[in-house]
Motif scaffolding. Structure first.
Motif, PDB file in Angstrom:
ATOM      1  N   GLU A  55     -64.910  31.720  58.753  1.00 19.31           N
ATOM      2  CA  GLU A  55     -64.301  31.037  59.908  1.00 19.31           C
ATOM      3  C   GLU A  55     -64.229  32.035  61.068  1.00 19.31           C
ATOM      4  O   GLU A  55     -63.433  32.968  61.055  1.00 19.31           O
ATOM      5  CB  GLU A  55     -62.908  30.495  59.560  1.00 19.31           C
ATOM      6  CG  GLU A  55     -62.353  29.645  60.684  1.00 19.31           C
ATOM      7  CD  GLU A  55     -60.972  29.049  60.394  1.00 19.31           C
ATOM      8  OE1 GLU A  55     -60.487  28.323  61.273  1.00 19.31           O
ATOM      9  OE2 GLU A  55     -60.380  29.315  59.329  1.00 19.31           O
ATOM     10  N   SER A  58     -60.749  32.428  63.923  1.00 18.98           N
ATOM     11  CA  SER A  58     -60.062  31.610  62.923  1.00 18.98           C
ATOM     12  C   SER A  58     -58.669  31.126  63.310  1.00 18.98           C
ATOM     13  O   SER A  58     -58.183  30.157  62.748  1.00 18.98           O
ATOM     14  CB  SER A  58     -59.991  32.363  61.602  1.00 18.98           C
ATOM     15  OG  SER A  58     -59.310  33.575  61.775  1.00 18.98           O
ATOM     16  N   GLY A  61     -56.220  29.922  60.636  1.00 24.21           N
ATOM     17  CA  GLY A  61     -56.966  29.903  59.376  1.00 24.21           C
ATOM     18  C   GLY A  61     -56.972  28.556  58.695  1.00 24.21           C
ATOM     19  O   GLY A  61     -57.360  28.432  57.533  1.00 24.21           O
ATOM     20  N   GLY A  64     -60.482  27.492  57.184  1.00 29.42           N
ATOM     21  CA  GLY A  64     -60.853  28.308  56.027  1.00 29.42           C
ATOM     22  C   GLY A  64     -59.968  28.049  54.823  1.00 29.42           C
ATOM     23  O   GLY A  64     -60.442  27.982  53.683  1.00 29.42           O
ATOM     24  N   PHE A  77     -62.185  35.471  57.335  1.00 29.11           N
ATOM     25  CA  PHE A  77     -61.594  35.077  58.618  1.00 29.11           C
ATOM     26  C   PHE A  77     -61.921  36.128  59.663  1.00 29.11           C
ATOM     27  O   PHE A  77     -61.866  37.320  59.388  1.00 29.11           O
ATOM     28  CB  PHE A  77     -60.070  34.962  58.497  1.00 29.11           C
ATOM     29  CG  PHE A  77     -59.610  33.902  57.535  1.00 29.11           C
ATOM     30  CD1 PHE A  77     -59.547  32.569  57.931  1.00 29.11           C
ATOM     31  CD2 PHE A  77     -59.235  34.227  56.238  1.00 29.11           C
ATOM     32  CE1 PHE A  77     -59.118  31.588  57.047  1.00 29.11           C
ATOM     33  CE2 PHE A  77     -58.805  33.248  55.348  1.00 29.11           C
ATOM     34  CZ  PHE A  77     -58.746  31.924  55.759  1.00 29.11           C
ATOM     35  N   GLU A  79     -60.741  37.147  63.535  1.00 27.32           N
ATOM     36  CA  GLU A  79     -59.746  36.852  64.592  1.00 27.32           C
ATOM     37  C   GLU A  79     -59.428  38.125  65.357  1.00 27.32           C
ATOM     38  O   GLU A  79     -59.337  39.208  64.792  1.00 27.32           O
ATOM     39  CB  GLU A  79     -58.482  36.254  63.958  1.00 27.32           C
ATOM     40  CG  GLU A  79     -57.337  35.964  64.912  1.00 27.32           C
ATOM     41  CD  GLU A  79     -57.736  35.080  66.101  1.00 27.32           C
ATOM     42  OE1 GLU A  79     -57.506  35.511  67.241  1.00 27.32           O
ATOM     43  OE2 GLU A  79     -58.297  33.986  65.894  1.00 27.32           O
TER      44      GLU A  79
END
Length: 199
Positions: A55, A58, A61, A64, A77, A79
C-alpha cells in the motif's frame, strides 16, 4: 467549536472483521470510500489469499489491513507523515503485526527499497497506489512522479497495480511496461487497474 472526535472506520470482512481502525486527520489524508474498497476487494477477493500487498501512501493502512484480514500473507506500508505513521502503527497492532512492514519516508524514494525487499523474499505483489490529490500545496507534480514510480516496478514483481485517483485525471493507456486493464468510476474517485503489457 471545533470537534475533536476521533475519526474511525472498521475492517469490513475476514479474520479481523469489525476491528476499529483510527483515521488520521482529514487534512493530511483521505480515507478511501467504503464503496470503492468494496468494489476493489470484490474484484480481487480470491487472488489476494496468501499474496503480498503493497500500500503506497498508506495513511491509516485501512486498505492493507483489509487485505490482511481477507487472507493476504504480507503487507508492506509506505507512508511519509510521522504523525500518520503513529496512527498506522496503532492500527497494525490490532491485527497481525508480524505480517506487516512499514517503509517510512518518501514513497518515491523508498520504492527502490521495497522492490529490493520483494526480490530478496521472492515475492510478487499487488500494488495499491492512492496518492494525495494534486490540488494540495506542494503536490502539483505528484501524478508525474507516480507514473515514474509505476514504471520503476519490474513486471515480474507485480501481480496487478491499482491506482485510486480523481475521476478527472486521465491515466495513460500505457505506463512503461504496464497497460490499463480497466477503470471504474465512483463519483469523484476512480479505480484504474494496470497489468503487465504482455501480448
Amino acid at each position: 467549536m471545533k470537534s475533536n472526535k476521533q475519526l474511525t472506520k472498521k475492517i469490513v470482512s475476514g479474520k479481523f472483521k469489525n476491528t476499529v481502525l483510527k483515521l488520521p486527520s482529514k487534512i493530511t489524508t483521505r480515507s478511501s470510500k467504503s464503496i470503492v474498497l468494496e468494489s476493489f476487494f470484490n474484484t480481487i477477493q480470491f487472488d489476494i489469499i496468501d499474496a503480498t500487498f503493497v500500500e503506497v501512501f498508506s495513511g491509516s493502512g485501512s486498505i492493507g489491513l483489509e487485505a490482511l484480514s481477507r487472507g493476504a500473507n504480507n503487507i508492506i506500508f509506505m507512508e511519509k507523515d510521522k504523525d500518520v505513521i503513529k496512527v498506522l502503527k496503532e492500527n497494525i497492532s490490532k491485527t497481525d503485526a508480524s505480517a506487516c512492514e512499514i517503509f517510512s519516508g518518501d514513497s518515491f524514494e523508498n520504492i527502490k527499497a521495497v522492490i529490493s525487499t520483494l526480490k530478496k523474499n521472492n515475492q510478487i505483489a499487488y500494488f495499491y497506489i492512492d496518492p494525495p490529490f494534486s490540488i494540495r500545496e506542494g503536490m502539483e507534480d505528484i501524478y508525474d512522479k507516480m507514473l515514474l514510480l509505476i514504471k520503476s516496478i519490474p513486471t515480474e514483481l507485480s501481480n496487478l497495480i491499482i491506482i485510486e485517483h480523481m475521476t478527472g485525471l486521465e491515466i495513460p493507456q500505457n505506463i512503461g511496461n504496464y497497460k490499463k486493464k480497466k477503470s471504474k468510476k465512483f463519483g469523484n474517485t476512480t479505480l484504474t487497474y494496470l497489468d503487465a503489457n504482455v501480448e
